[in-house]
Scaffold this motif. Structure first.
Motif, short mmCIF file in Angstrom:
data_model
loop_
_atom_site.label_atom_id
_atom_site.label_comp_id
_atom_site.label_asym_id
_atom_site.label_seq_id
_atom_site.Cartn_x
_atom_site.Cartn_y
_atom_site.Cartn_z
N ILE A 180 -17.03 87.42 0.22
CA ILE A 180 -17.81 87.93 -0.90
C ILE A 180 -17.68 86.97 -2.07
O ILE A 180 -16.62 86.34 -2.25
N THR A 181 -18.73 86.82 -2.84
CA THR A 181 -18.70 85.97 -4.02
C THR A 181 -18.77 86.87 -5.24
O THR A 181 -19.68 87.71 -5.36
N VAL A 182 -17.82 86.68 -6.13
CA VAL A 182 -17.78 87.42 -7.39
C VAL A 182 -17.85 86.38 -8.50
O VAL A 182 -16.94 85.56 -8.63
N GLY A 183 -18.92 86.43 -9.28
CA GLY A 183 -19.12 85.38 -10.29
C GLY A 183 -19.27 84.06 -9.60
O GLY A 183 -20.13 83.89 -8.73
N ASP A 184 -18.43 83.10 -9.91
CA ASP A 184 -18.49 81.79 -9.26
C ASP A 184 -17.32 81.56 -8.31
O ASP A 184 -17.03 80.44 -7.91
N VAL A 187 -5.75 89.10 0.76
CA VAL A 187 -5.30 90.12 -0.18
C VAL A 187 -6.04 89.97 -1.50
O VAL A 187 -6.17 88.87 -2.02
N VAL A 188 -6.54 91.08 -2.03
CA VAL A 188 -7.26 91.09 -3.29
C VAL A 188 -6.64 92.16 -4.18
O VAL A 188 -6.41 93.29 -3.73
N LEU A 189 -6.35 91.82 -5.43
CA LEU A 189 -5.86 92.78 -6.41
C LEU A 189 -6.90 92.94 -7.51
O LEU A 189 -7.43 91.96 -8.00
N LEU A 190 -7.16 94.17 -7.88
CA LEU A 190 -8.07 94.44 -8.98
C LEU A 190 -7.25 94.55 -10.26
O LEU A 190 -6.32 95.34 -10.33
N ALA A 191 -7.57 93.74 -11.24
CA ALA A 191 -6.86 93.77 -12.52
C ALA A 191 -7.54 94.80 -13.42
O ALA A 191 -8.45 94.49 -14.17
N ILE A 192 -7.08 96.04 -13.30
CA ILE A 192 -7.67 97.14 -14.07
C ILE A 192 -7.57 96.85 -15.57
O ILE A 192 -8.51 97.09 -16.32
N ALA A 193 -6.42 96.35 -16.01
CA ALA A 193 -6.25 96.06 -17.43
C ALA A 193 -7.30 95.08 -17.91
O ALA A 193 -7.82 95.22 -19.02
N ALA A 194 -7.64 94.09 -17.11
CA ALA A 194 -8.66 93.12 -17.49
C ALA A 194 -10.04 93.77 -17.50
O ALA A 194 -10.84 93.52 -18.40
#
Length: 178
Positions: free
Chosen positions: A76-80, A89-96
């Motif tokens: 998957i491409t997110v932004g660039d 492994v992917v972590l979602l930075a909720i704070a960001a």
């Protein structure tokens, strides 16, 4: 009354908050209000703002900075940035995400009048926190009690004097008259 991280101070904080056990995130939310006397005074003057203030506290300084890790199944491409599939492994930075200026104008400003219904402090979708209603209710009871019982709530230390985000703050609080 002077509250600190010692045993008697902790017991007093529990009583002042009228809760069975203080939560580190709630203590952080109370510290956020104590750092911003104008927001604290406005909330004290208009308790009807409490639900919006709680949502802003969760958005601004939530307990979760990173979500549970997830594993990719497809590329998957997110932004660039392209994230490869196959179990990365992917972590979602909720704070960001909750500080995204495209979603929240002036996201680094704490504003209890902000419309923050779309924050990710309790997750989203299938991973939404089942305890969110209880957390909101506990926060409302704790904050209302704190506002009612502590007329002059302030931090006992300057925020820049080694008070870390993840450390329960030191308090000063005099009981409200009456």
């Amino acid at each position: 009354m002077r509250l600190n991280h010692g045993g008697s101070g902790r017991s007093a904080l529990i009583l002042a908050m009228a809760m069975g056990r203080p939560d580190a995130a709630e203590a952080q939310h109370h510290a956020r209000l104590a750092r911003d006397p104008d927001q604290l005074a406005a909330l004290r003057a208009d308790p009807a703002r409490l639900p919006a203030a709680i949502e802003e506290m969760v958005r601004y300084d939530g307990a979760i900075e990173l979500a549970i890790s997830r594993f990719t199944t497809d590329e998957i491409t997110v932004g660039d940035v392209t994230i490869p599939g196959g179990g990365e492994v992917v972590l979602l930075a909720i704070a960001a995400a909750d500080r995204d200026p495209a979603r929240f104008p002036a996201p680094d400003r704490f504003d209890t009048t902000r419309a923050t219904s779309a924050h990710l402090g309790f997750g989203h979708g299938i991973h939404y926190c089942l305890g969110a209603p209880l957390a909101r209710m506990e926060a409302a009871v704790a904050l209302r009690t704190l506002l009612d019982r502590c007329a002059d709530l302030t931090l006992a230390v300057h925020p820049g004097d080694g008070l870390s985000r993840r450390r329960t703050p030191h308090w000063t609080c005099s009981p409200s008259p009456g």
